[in-house]
Design an enzyme around this catalytic site. Structure first.
Site, PDB file in Angstrom:
ATOM      1  N   CYS A  43       1.010  -1.307   0.016  1.00 42.49           N
ATOM      2  CA  CYS A  43       0.091  -0.091   0.065  1.00 42.49           C
ATOM      3  C   CYS A  43       0.953   1.276   0.022  1.00 42.49           C
ATOM      4  O   CYS A  43       1.982   1.110   0.471  1.00 42.49           O
ATOM      5  CB  CYS A  43      -0.759   0.218   1.180  1.00 42.49           C
ATOM      6  SG  CYS A  43      -2.356   1.475   1.216  1.00 42.49           S
ATOM      7  N   ASP A  45       0.431   3.769   1.799  1.00 44.53           N
ATOM      8  CA  ASP A  45       0.314   4.310   3.062  1.00 44.53           C
ATOM      9  C   ASP A  45       1.561   4.503   3.759  1.00 44.53           C
ATOM     10  O   ASP A  45       2.574   3.598   3.618  1.00 44.53           O
ATOM     11  CB  ASP A  45      -0.381   3.417   4.098  1.00 44.53           C
ATOM     12  CG  ASP A  45      -0.610   3.853   5.446  1.00 44.53           C
ATOM     13  OD1 ASP A  45       0.132   4.147   6.048  1.00 44.53           O
ATOM     14  OD2 ASP A  45      -2.187   4.141   5.919  1.00 44.53           O
ATOM     15  N   ARG A  47       2.958   4.565   6.436  1.00 43.44           N
ATOM     16  CA  ARG A  47       3.192   3.679   7.848  1.00 43.44           C
ATOM     17  C   ARG A  47       3.910   2.449   7.646  1.00 43.44           C
ATOM     18  O   ARG A  47       4.050   1.681   8.659  1.00 43.44           O
ATOM     19  CB  ARG A  47       1.885   3.706   8.836  1.00 43.44           C
ATOM     20  CG  ARG A  47       1.560   5.294   9.250  1.00 43.44           C
ATOM     21  CD  ARG A  47       0.090   5.018   9.750  1.00 43.44           C
ATOM     22  NE  ARG A  47      -0.842   4.718   8.807  1.00 43.44           N
ATOM     23  CZ  ARG A  47      -2.314   4.435   9.224  1.00 43.44           C
ATOM     24  NH1 ARG A  47      -2.477   4.663  10.432  1.00 43.44           N
ATOM     25  NH2 ARG A  47      -3.073   3.990   8.194  1.00 43.44           N
ATOM     26  N   HIS A 104      -2.010  -4.125   5.043  1.00 44.85           N
ATOM     27  CA  HIS A 104      -1.602  -3.577   6.573  1.00 44.85           C
ATOM     28  C   HIS A 104      -2.787  -3.245   7.437  1.00 44.85           C
ATOM     29  O   HIS A 104      -3.859  -3.178   6.890  1.00 44.85           O
ATOM     30  CB  HIS A 104      -0.663  -2.262   6.539  1.00 44.85           C
ATOM     31  CG  HIS A 104      -1.354  -1.022   5.993  1.00 44.85           C
ATOM     32  ND1 HIS A 104      -1.960  -0.351   6.735  1.00 44.85           N
ATOM     33  CD2 HIS A 104      -1.588  -0.798   4.653  1.00 44.85           C
ATOM     34  CE1 HIS A 104      -2.498   0.708   5.710  1.00 44.85           C
ATOM     35  NE2 HIS A 104      -2.059   0.441   4.580  1.00 44.85           N
ATOM     36  N   CYS A 107      -6.085   0.256   7.000  1.00 40.60           N
ATOM     37  CA  CYS A 107      -5.806   0.478   5.826  1.00 40.60           C
ATOM     38  C   CYS A 107      -7.169   1.580   5.225  1.00 40.60           C
ATOM     39  O   CYS A 107      -8.226   1.190   5.226  1.00 40.60           O
ATOM     40  CB  CYS A 107      -5.652  -0.288   4.817  1.00 40.60           C
ATOM     41  SG  CYS A 107      -5.453  -0.304   2.955  1.00 40.60           S
TER      42      CYS A 107
END
Length: 206
Positions: A43, A45, A47, A104, A107
């Site tokens: 992803c 993302d 993080r 993760h 999400c």
């Protein structure tokens, strides 16, 4: 951007602290090219960075990041397919030995599959996440409310793995034992990776 900007401050730390010991490594990669052992679909993302999670050195991972770590199905129709182009290059040219799909926790892309994309993101985000909506809806109907978030994220990893197997040159290499497909889920708060075990649940990696 100012000198204090965190992006450039990070670059300066890289040049000061990392570059002196990594210089020879980068020079070899520049001269010899890349030979990554694994292609990671992760992803976007901020993080869940695969290079950090796997403590990978430059040249080891060929990383493809997008909203909700989606691998679309095989569709050689002449349209623009960024993920599929990366898969083709990674498998056919770089000859990676493994493809990892890493979802993760928390999400936002998977949450949007359940709740809908923001009204301001209808041009590209809505049609992108639409490919996962039927899968997420089925899962949400089959689990309790407190299980929905994680079960949905895991279901999208499974969906991406299923879609990968629609690419003939991926399916052929997997059947021949030349390519391994792996599904993972990263818990942001715990720093824990769990791996998909066949048709069973995701299990923590030792």
């Amino acid at each position: 951007m100012t000198d204090a900007d965190p992006l450039f401050a990070g670059y300066r730390r890289f040049r000061k602290d990392r570059w002196p010991e990594a210089k020879a490594e980068y020079e070899a990669l520049a001269a010899d090219g890349q030979t990554p052992h694994t292609l990671v679909i992760a992803c976007s993302d901020s993080r869940a960075d695969p290079a950090l999670i796997f403590d990978a050195a430059p040249g080891q991972l060929f990383v493809v990041r997008n909203v909700a770590n989606l691998a679309p199905p095989y569709a050689p129709d002449g349209d623009l397919h960024g993920v599929s182009a990366a898969l083709e290059f990674g498998v056919k040219v770089l000859k990676v030995r493994r493809i990892v799909v890493m979802g993760h926790a928390h999400c936002g892309g998977v949450a949007a599959m359940r709740k809908g994309a923001p009204d301001s993101c209808r041009d590209f985000l809505q049609p992108w996440i639409a490919q996962g909506e039927p899968t997420v809806r089925r899962v949400a109907d089959a689990v309790t409310q407190d299980q929905v978030e994680q079960a949905s994220e895991e279901a999208v990893v499974r969906l991406s793995l299923d879609n990968l197997r629609t690419f003939p040159w991926i399916a052929e290499r997997e059947a021949a034992g030349e390519l391994e497909l792996v599904g993972l889920h990263f818990g942001i708060a715990e720093g824990l990776l769990r791996r998909l075990t066949g048709a069973g649940p995701f299990q923590p990696l030792a």
